[in-house]
Design an enzyme around this catalytic site. Sequence first.
Site, PDB file in Angstrom:
ATOM      1  N   PRO A 184     -40.739 -41.955  84.476  1.00 25.05           N
ATOM      2  CA  PRO A 184     -40.097 -42.511  85.664  1.00 25.05           C
ATOM      3  C   PRO A 184     -39.718 -41.498  86.734  1.00 25.05           C
ATOM      4  CG  PRO A 184     -38.506 -42.389  83.898  1.00 25.05           C
ATOM      5  CD  PRO A 184     -39.804 -41.878  83.342  1.00 25.05           C
ATOM      6  N   GLY A 185     -39.913 -40.186  86.497  1.00 20.35           N
ATOM      7  CA  GLY A 185     -39.815 -39.263  87.616  1.00 20.35           C
ATOM      8  C   GLY A 185     -38.804 -38.153  87.534  1.00 20.35           C
ATOM      9  N   GLY A 186     -38.079 -38.019  86.429  1.00 17.74           N
ATOM     10  CA  GLY A 186     -37.089 -36.960  86.343  1.00 17.74           C
ATOM     11  C   GLY A 186     -37.714 -35.588  86.429  1.00 17.74           C
ATOM     12  N   LYS A 187     -38.773 -35.375  85.659  1.00 14.01           N
ATOM     13  CA  LYS A 187     -39.412 -34.056  85.654  1.00 14.01           C
ATOM     14  C   LYS A 187     -40.151 -33.812  86.962  1.00 14.01           C
ATOM     15  CE  LYS A 187     -39.910 -33.789  80.639  1.00 14.01           C
ATOM     16  NZ  LYS A 187     -39.696 -35.184  80.240  1.00 14.01           N
ATOM     17  N   ASP A 204     -49.162 -41.851  87.001  1.00 11.29           N
ATOM     18  CA  ASP A 204     -48.781 -42.573  85.795  1.00 11.29           C
ATOM     19  C   ASP A 204     -49.612 -43.833  85.722  1.00 11.29           C
ATOM     20  OD1 ASP A 204     -46.347 -42.373  83.681  1.00 11.29           O
ATOM     21  OD2 ASP A 204     -46.946 -44.453  84.005  1.00 11.29           O
ATOM     22  N   ASP A 255     -46.497 -34.746  80.175  1.00 12.59           N
ATOM     23  CA  ASP A 255     -45.342 -35.282  79.448  1.00 12.59           C
ATOM     24  C   ASP A 255     -45.732 -36.648  78.907  1.00 12.59           C
ATOM     25  OD1 ASP A 255     -42.105 -36.596  80.414  1.00 12.59           O
ATOM     26  OD2 ASP A 255     -42.711 -35.633  78.554  1.00 12.59           O
ATOM     27  N   CYS A 310     -40.830 -36.639  73.871  1.00 11.17           N
ATOM     28  CA  CYS A 310     -39.438 -36.782  73.458  1.00 11.17           C
ATOM     29  C   CYS A 310     -39.382 -37.382  72.067  1.00 11.17           C
ATOM     30  CB  CYS A 310     -38.642 -37.602  74.459  1.00 11.17           C
ATOM     31  SG  CYS A 310     -39.449 -39.112  74.933  1.00 11.17           S
TER      32      CYS A 310
END
Lengths: 384, 334
Positions: A184-187, A204, A255, A310
């Site tokens: 969703p875009g954190g990295k 994505d 990721d 993760c």
Amino acid sequence: MAALVVRSVRDLLKRADFAKVPRRHRHKKKWAATEPKFPATRLALQNFDMTYSMQFGELWPSIRVSLLSEQKYGALVNNFGAWDHVSAELEQLNARDFVNKAHARGEQEPESSQTAAPSPASWACSPNLRCFTFTRGDVSRFPPARLGSLGVMDYYLMDAASLLPVLALGLQPGDTVLDLCAAPGGKTLALLQTGCCRNLAANDLSTSRTGRLQKILYSYVPQDIRDRSRVRVTSWDGRKWGELEGDTYDRVLVDVPCTTDRHSLHEEENNIFQRSRKKERQILPMLQVQLLAAGLLATKPGGYVVYSTCSLSHLQNEYVVQGAIELLANQYSIEVRVEDLSHFRKLFMDTFSFFPSCQVGELVIPNLMANFGPMYFCKMCRLT
Amino acid sequence: MAALGRQVSAWYHLIPLTWARMSRQTPQKKMTASSLCKLTTASTGGGLEEVPCVQDPACRTHLPQCLLEKQSAPVDGGPWEREEVITSLLDMGFSDVHVNELLTVQPGTHPQQVLDIVSELILLGVNPEPVCVALKKSPQLLKLPVMHMKKRSSYLRKLGLGEGKLRRVLHCCPEILTMRQRDIANTVRVLRDKCLFTVQQVTEILHRCPYVLREDPGELEYKFQYAYFRMGVKHADVVRTDFLQYSITKTRQRHTFLERLGRYQTPDKKGQTQVPNPLLRDILRVSEAEFLARTARSSAEEFEVFKKLLAREEEEEPENPMPGDKSTINASKI
């Protein structure tokens, strides 16, 4: 006679090879009215108890209790806003910038020059990242992010361990960067925060998730920066990148989609441990190898790739790295070297709990004192 | 000397039993002298102007010699009245020291009042020494109205708390004599009707965990439900391990910690678990240090953080559902 005909027609229809759309993508007509007796979250926990008790042994109970308890967040300061102001405010709350702490630690340690000097590229961190966390044992929460005076949000709340793959990638000014599974875009946001991206390609497969990514970029990054960094957001199949843009990028972040261990223990909706998604889950490692291979193919020779998940599972972590390297060697005759991150790990040891026995890469394990992760990451250099 | 001591103590034990037996079997008229005097004096309201037993014909035949001799009207609390009380107390098995303590521990109490209260306790099967200890600890008990005391005694007897079971309860929770009968009844009702303990189990619980009388009945019920549904502990074990005496916070903290560590599992319908659950005494009865070292095998700092996180979870839980429905327990996230 008629009954027999009807039955055989029915059997024929069943055996006919209709389009193999995964069941979860077909239209759902009937929705359950009651809670499932055996929820997916419970299936996930059972699965983890079986696999991880063997994989982690005596460490598993402390990991388990941390996964089942509330996680700890970090506040990634938005450099495009009034970051010095925001940093001061966060300091007031008794939070500390762990990246700064790690750099301070790095400067103190003279041993790096005494031992066989590791090449700077292998442990240098991506610059300009500021992320605040509360100290060990402090269970305070950050207030929700607010819109700052410059029209963008002041900080982004994320699992602090998610910043480590971006830090490990070691961006340098002017790099062309690819984030293969960006949502969703954190990295992705963190990559932009470094200020090093000449070009950033964020991709994505899922269009709904790239939508979320877009929203984050709008809320955090001013228009001119987005234009200047030539941020391109796409929703293509990541596995095709080797053909699409081979040998293009300086730094690639892969990721991958994984069993999202912590998330799967708490969220029932769309949980990958649902019985209907069992097949999908079983082919996950293969998908991950394909994505990593594509990422490696998209890297320039001499460029770097960081693979991250993760999940705690060996099968999704080390096996995938080793599998992808083998695939590239055998099918493409491309040599890839795994980078040693042990020095990098030492910088962050005070903030995170690392698993001591990874064959390749590093694994942040959740612990009640530092309830971040799980986060696996491995850095590779494409040599040829 | 030792033999004499044994004899004396044997005699002391004999007295309460005799009293108890007599109180059960015989109607009031046949009670021994001390209690008969008590009855008649009670009818005059306690204070003694003259000797009213002289007027009661039935009484006359049973009066001890000393009383008939000293017919001169005594004032209340007069010396011979006090003497009478002392004699009766000695008869019951109290030592001189005890008698002295009993009569002085709550100054301003009429000796007859002291005798009445003490008699009820003896009749309930409490030995002289524990009676003294209890009354020294809570002297206000001596001020209770005798009628109330009698009613309470018969209620406690009905609950099965006679025959010496009362000693521990009196020591921990003397308000069992002073509190409203309705409150005791509420607690008993929760244990019997809501938690479905048998009558003997209820007696056992009151005897071993007297502090349940101090708890709000709703919370007591919740505590039981936590044991039964959440931890899978059956009725007999709840009684045997004194589960109800521990605070629900402590129980929940330790149990949830073990559960999330993977060291405790709620047994399934057949009562089976995949890991052997630690014994309840190793969870609840041991000190925190030992609990962490042996049962949880975790560190003190992790447990501290966990307690904080758990407290916050409970605060934020929207109206904690009663853990009464087994199927929801299995389906809910841990």
